[in-house]
Design a protein around this motif. Sequence first.
Motif, PDB file in Angstrom:
ATOM      1  N   PHE A   1       1.152  -1.145   0.367  1.00 30.42           N
ATOM      2  CA  PHE A   1       0.010  -0.458  -0.130  1.00 30.42           C
ATOM      3  C   PHE A   1       0.897   1.146   0.221  1.00 30.42           C
ATOM      4  CE2 PHE A   1      -3.038  -3.403   1.644  1.00 30.42           C
ATOM      5  CZ  PHE A   1      -3.711  -2.282   0.805  1.00 30.42           C
ATOM      6  N   LEU A   2       2.378   0.518   0.239  1.00 29.72           N
ATOM      7  CA  LEU A   2       3.143   2.371   0.314  1.00 29.72           C
ATOM      8  C   LEU A   2       3.064   3.629  -1.127  1.00 29.72           C
ATOM      9  CD1 LEU A   2       5.335   3.530   2.069  1.00 29.72           C
ATOM     10  CD2 LEU A   2       6.857   2.186   0.562  1.00 29.72           C
ATOM     11  N   PHE A   3       3.278   2.625  -2.121  1.00 27.14           N
ATOM     12  CA  PHE A   3       3.025   3.283  -3.753  1.00 27.14           C
ATOM     13  C   PHE A   3       1.649   4.127  -3.411  1.00 27.14           C
ATOM     14  CE2 PHE A   3       1.491   3.876  -8.575  1.00 27.14           C
ATOM     15  CZ  PHE A   3       3.393   4.645  -8.498  1.00 27.14           C
ATOM     16  N   PRO A   4       0.667   3.140  -3.592  1.00 29.34           N
ATOM     17  CA  PRO A   4      -0.329   4.478  -3.536  1.00 29.34           C
ATOM     18  C   PRO A   4      -0.592   4.919  -2.336  1.00 29.34           C
ATOM     19  CG  PRO A   4      -0.981   1.983  -3.542  1.00 29.34           C
ATOM     20  CD  PRO A   4       0.108   2.466  -3.913  1.00 29.34           C
TER      21      PRO A   4
ATOM     22  N   ARG B   1       1.632  13.129  -3.020  1.00 33.44           N
ATOM     23  CA  ARG B   1       1.603  14.020  -3.889  1.00 33.44           C
ATOM     24  C   ARG B   1       0.621  14.349  -4.467  1.00 33.44           C
ATOM     25  NH1 ARG B   1       6.814  10.804  -6.553  1.00 33.44           N
ATOM     26  NH2 ARG B   1       8.150  11.191  -4.417  1.00 33.44           N
ATOM     27  N   ARG B   2      -0.498  14.050  -4.971  1.00 33.70           N
ATOM     28  CA  ARG B   2      -1.779  14.502  -5.124  1.00 33.70           C
ATOM     29  C   ARG B   2      -2.526  15.248  -4.652  1.00 33.70           C
ATOM     30  NH1 ARG B   2      -3.412   9.720  -9.901  1.00 33.70           N
ATOM     31  NH2 ARG B   2      -1.365  10.010 -11.103  1.00 33.70           N
ATOM     32  N   LYS B   3      -1.951  15.405  -3.492  1.00 33.05           N
ATOM     33  CA  LYS B   3      -2.520  16.826  -2.120  1.00 33.05           C
ATOM     34  C   LYS B   3      -4.469  15.382  -2.308  1.00 33.05           C
ATOM     35  CE  LYS B   3       0.769  20.487  -2.490  1.00 33.05           C
ATOM     36  NZ  LYS B   3       0.096  21.119  -2.767  1.00 33.05           N
TER      37      LYS B   3
ATOM     38  N   GLY C   1      -7.537  14.168  -0.931  1.00 34.85           N
ATOM     39  CA  GLY C   1      -8.873  14.667   0.634  1.00 34.85           C
ATOM     40  C   GLY C   1      -7.850  14.123   1.644  1.00 34.85           C
ATOM     41  N   PHE C   2      -8.247  14.358   3.146  1.00 33.25           N
ATOM     42  CA  PHE C   2      -7.733  13.503   3.783  1.00 33.25           C
ATOM     43  C   PHE C   2      -8.507  11.885   4.057  1.00 33.25           C
ATOM     44  CE2 PHE C   2      -8.767  12.395   8.262  1.00 33.25           C
ATOM     45  CZ  PHE C   2      -7.527  12.751   8.733  1.00 33.25           C
ATOM     46  N   LEU C   3     -10.232  12.515   3.711  1.00 28.68           N
ATOM     47  CA  LEU C   3     -10.470  11.002   3.906  1.00 28.68           C
ATOM     48  C   LEU C   3      -9.944  10.336   2.934  1.00 28.68           C
ATOM     49  CD1 LEU C   3     -13.187  10.779   5.546  1.00 28.68           C
ATOM     50  CD2 LEU C   3     -14.991  11.440   3.603  1.00 28.68           C
ATOM     51  N   SER C   4     -10.420  10.075   1.751  1.00 29.47           N
ATOM     52  CA  SER C   4      -9.253   9.285   0.525  1.00 29.47           C
ATOM     53  C   SER C   4      -8.494   8.613   1.294  1.00 29.47           C
ATOM     54  CB  SER C   4      -9.150   9.706  -0.852  1.00 29.47           C
ATOM     55  OG  SER C   4      -9.049   8.856  -1.201  1.00 29.47           O
ATOM     56  N   THR C   5      -7.413  10.131   1.970  1.00 33.58           N
ATOM     57  CA  THR C   5      -5.930   8.995   2.404  1.00 33.58           C
ATOM     58  C   THR C   5      -6.199   8.791   3.582  1.00 33.58           C
ATOM     59  OG1 THR C   5      -4.755  11.537   1.494  1.00 33.58           O
ATOM     60  CG2 THR C   5      -4.250  10.055   2.239  1.00 33.58           C
ATOM     61  N   ALA C   6      -6.552   8.805   4.358  1.00 32.96           N
ATOM     62  CA  ALA C   6      -7.240   8.017   6.012  1.00 32.96           C
ATOM     63  C   ALA C   6      -7.650   7.243   5.886  1.00 32.96           C
ATOM     64  CB  ALA C   6      -7.921   8.766   6.525  1.00 32.96           C
ATOM     65  N   GLY C   7      -8.797   6.859   4.972  1.00 29.49           N
ATOM     66  CA  GLY C   7      -9.597   5.364   3.975  1.00 29.49           C
ATOM     67  C   GLY C   7      -8.315   4.695   3.797  1.00 29.49           C
TER      68      GLY C   7
END
Length: 194
Positions: A16-19, A25-27, A29-35
Amino acid sequence: MLYFTFVHGLIILLLFLFPFVRRIRRKAGFLSTAGLALFAVYTVLLVKVAFFPLVWDASFGGTGLPYINLVPLRSILDIVAHTAPATALRQIGGNLLLLAPLGFLAPVTFPKVRTAGRSCLLLLTAAFGIEAVQLLLSLVTGVPGRVVDIDDVLLNLAGGLCGYFAYFLLFCRLLPRFLPKVEEKAASPDGGLL
């Protein structure tokens, strides 16, 4: 016998590191990244619970054939009728809870899975996939360590759909009642507070 170790979990997390870095990097949303972070941790736990400990027969591929139930509700009724209530609750409840986080986290993390149909297809694929891998592991190791059961698929699917329903209630019904007020301010000519 092969137990789930820290190394196994680390290998799964590295997938999951690369995604994860790409979203940062693409900034996204917080919700998507935390999800995605929660989804990675959930995947580690799912693999641990569904496939480990892995029992290996010394004869490799011996005659130990797994028990396969293709009759819906047979094992659920058998568990309810012939086991202690605490054991029945643990077995049935565990199967219900197994994919509930997937039903909630997948639509939060992956926009293409936000429709009910796609989420249901993902949950069904995951439930059948878990049973197929358990069957394959039983056949390869020669040890019928896990029961391959259509009732597990049904319970996993039901739990996953409950997770999706919780996502739907929270993100499609409850939060939009509060978010339009913020979006209206942002769309106003002076830009509002945003």
